[in-house]
Scaffold this motif. Structure first.
Motif, PDB file in Angstrom:
ATOM      1  N   LEU A  97      20.982  32.124  65.997  1.00 22.65           N
ATOM      2  CA  LEU A  97      21.894  31.174  66.634  1.00 22.65           C
ATOM      3  C   LEU A  97      23.031  31.971  67.250  1.00 22.65           C
ATOM      4  CD1 LEU A  97      22.758  28.180  67.138  1.00 22.65           C
ATOM      5  CD2 LEU A  97      24.235  28.430  65.136  1.00 22.65           C
ATOM      6  N   PHE A 175      24.411  23.626  65.034  1.00 24.89           N
ATOM      7  CA  PHE A 175      24.017  24.432  63.878  1.00 24.89           C
ATOM      8  C   PHE A 175      23.082  23.646  62.957  1.00 24.89           C
ATOM      9  CE2 PHE A 175      25.147  25.621  59.417  1.00 24.89           C
ATOM     10  CZ  PHE A 175      24.586  26.888  59.404  1.00 24.89           C
ATOM     11  N   LEU A 190      23.105  34.827  62.494  1.00 22.21           N
ATOM     12  CA  LEU A 190      24.153  34.067  63.168  1.00 22.21           C
ATOM     13  C   LEU A 190      25.019  35.035  63.967  1.00 22.21           C
ATOM     14  CD1 LEU A 190      25.160  31.755  60.174  1.00 22.21           C
ATOM     15  CD2 LEU A 190      23.433  31.336  61.950  1.00 22.21           C
ATOM     16  N   LEU A 200      31.901  30.157  64.266  1.00 20.27           N
ATOM     17  CA  LEU A 200      30.873  30.652  63.347  1.00 20.27           C
ATOM     18  C   LEU A 200      31.456  30.937  61.966  1.00 20.27           C
ATOM     19  CD1 LEU A 200      27.844  31.338  63.634  1.00 20.27           C
ATOM     20  CD2 LEU A 200      28.516  33.703  64.009  1.00 20.27           C
ATOM     21  N   VAL A 217      20.293  33.734  55.254  1.00 23.95           N
ATOM     22  CA  VAL A 217      21.043  34.531  56.224  1.00 23.95           C
ATOM     23  C   VAL A 217      20.744  36.018  56.047  1.00 23.95           C
ATOM     24  CG1 VAL A 217      23.328  35.166  57.060  1.00 23.95           C
ATOM     25  CG2 VAL A 217      22.872  32.809  56.332  1.00 23.95           C
ATOM     26  N   VAL A 220      25.269  38.231  59.734  1.00 25.87           N
ATOM     27  CA  VAL A 220      26.195  37.481  60.584  1.00 25.87           C
ATOM     28  C   VAL A 220      26.960  38.487  61.434  1.00 25.87           C
ATOM     29  CG1 VAL A 220      28.179  35.938  60.660  1.00 25.87           C
ATOM     30  CG2 VAL A 220      26.448  35.651  58.862  1.00 25.87           C
TER      31      VAL A 220
END
Length: 379
Positions: A97, A175, A190, A200, A217, A220
């Motif tokens: 994303l 999201f 992310l 974010l 995840v 990030v």
């Protein structure tokens, strides 16, 4: 006649000097005058619950094909030594994303409307240069959202807060749709830059920290927005990435060439409120060295696998090896040595904000592959 001409030249020089002095003294005020909206905030109507099912609300998503800006692949300029890849195979499947930075600079309204031609054009350029290092992903999702205008970051007014809140509501909805649409068995990555990173990080604090989804995840990348180690990081639920093969962690940096003058940025940072509700003050900023994939430290330009050097309008570019170094200073800013030739969008103080990710394009591509692979192996 010659004397009159000399007087005329002298007057022009004086006027220029006065203008430069005024600009140096009142640059912040003049910038606000140019970019901060003067009108009242207009409440943004809530999107329908299933709004992001509409492909038109995505710049990038599965099924778009060759027109997807995130799928662009720059060519490598044939110069400098070759640096071998860290892995012998493609990374496992993963989904990304990407929340794009501010592309709306209009001062007539606080939030960008969907379909604004100039904001959309710039957003696509940003996605092309900043999301493309993640193009090994099986899925890349980059939503359209009613972003806060640039002037919202130049004032602490109530209207600016409302504009950012409205933008976040769209990002949150995108999201949630991304989570339900991406393969539940694959890791997620992310990525954001600037305003995108701000939203974010809030998602991490409010939706990911302490939840089951945090296990999904792999990494990030919250780039171009400062994270206070003391006042922000404890609320995010994930640590900073301390080693190159660590997963489930955060990477962040803000780039300045030398001599750097980050005074304007640091003043705003020190007066801002952290996620713990207190002023960030002089607290240290978390700094990832994108050449090493670790916290802090320094690396020479020979470690840079490929900087994406854009053309004049940022629509194209090529990768150049060994051209930019990186070291984290005591404040947590990333210093990149002498100013590299990246184009005309360098901000005052040798701030390379617009180029945070392109400066380390290929290192970022390798970095995410290693972290996704580590996440998959751990399963």
């Amino acid at each position: 006649m010659a004397k009159k001409f000399l007087y005329f030249v002298a007057v022009i020089i004086v006027l220029i000097l006065v203008a430069l002095i005024a600009l140096s003294i009142w640059s912040k005020e003049l910038t606000k005058l140019a970019f901060v909206p003067t009108g009242e905030f207009v409440e943004q109507s809530a999107l329908e619950e299933n709004a992001y099912q509409d492909p038109a609300l995505w710049y990038s998503r599965p099924g778009i094909g060759t027109s997807d800006p995130a799928r662009w692949q720059p060519a490598m300029r044939n110069e400098g030594r070759s640096i071998p890849a860290p892995a012998d195979q493609e990374p496992p499947d993963f989904a990304v994303l990407f929340v794009h930075p501010t592309s709306f600079i209009d001062r007539t309204r606080w939030n960008a409307p969907f379909g604004d031609p100039e904001a959309e054009r710039i957003a696509k350029l940003y996605i092309r240069g900043m999301a493309s290092p993640f193009n090994q992903a099986e899925e890349i999702w980059a939503p359209r959202y009613r972003q806060a205008t640039m002037g919202a970051f130049l004032t602490n007014s109530g209207e600016a807060e409302k504009a950012l809140e409205a933008a976040y509501d769209d990002v949150l909805q995108a999201f949630e749709y991304f989570l339900t649409s991406a393969d539940a068995d694959s890791p997620i990555v992310l990525v954001g830059h600037s305003q995108g990173s701000l939203h974010l990080l809030r998602l991490l604090k409010e939706r990911v920290a302490g939840s089951e989804m945090s296990d999904r995840v792999a990494a990030v990348y919250a780039v171009g927005w400062p994270i206070s180690i003391e006042h922000d990081l404890p609320s995010l639920g994930l640590p900073m990435c301390a080693s190159v093969d660590q997963y489930g962690c955060i990477l962040s940096w803000s780039s300045f060439a030398e001599p750097a003058d980050p005074s304007a940025v640091m003043e705003t940072y020190s007066q801002s409120v952290g996620f713990d509700g207190t002023l960030r003050g002089n607290s240290k900023i978390a700094c990832t060295n994108p050449l090493t994939g670790t916290l802090n430290g320094a690396a020479e330009a020979t470690s840079n696998r490929g900087t994406l050097v854009p053309d004049g309008d940022l629509s194209k570019g090529e990768l150049v090896q060994n051209s930019v170094s990186a070291r984290c200073d005591e404040r947590g800013l990333l210093l990149i040595g002498d100013p590299p030739e990246m184009g005309s969008y360098v901000l005052p103080g040798n701030n390379y904000h617009v180029y945070d990710i392109p400066l380390f394009w290929q290192n970022t591509q390798y970095d995410v592959a290693i972290r996704v692979d580590a996440w998959t192996r751990a399963r």
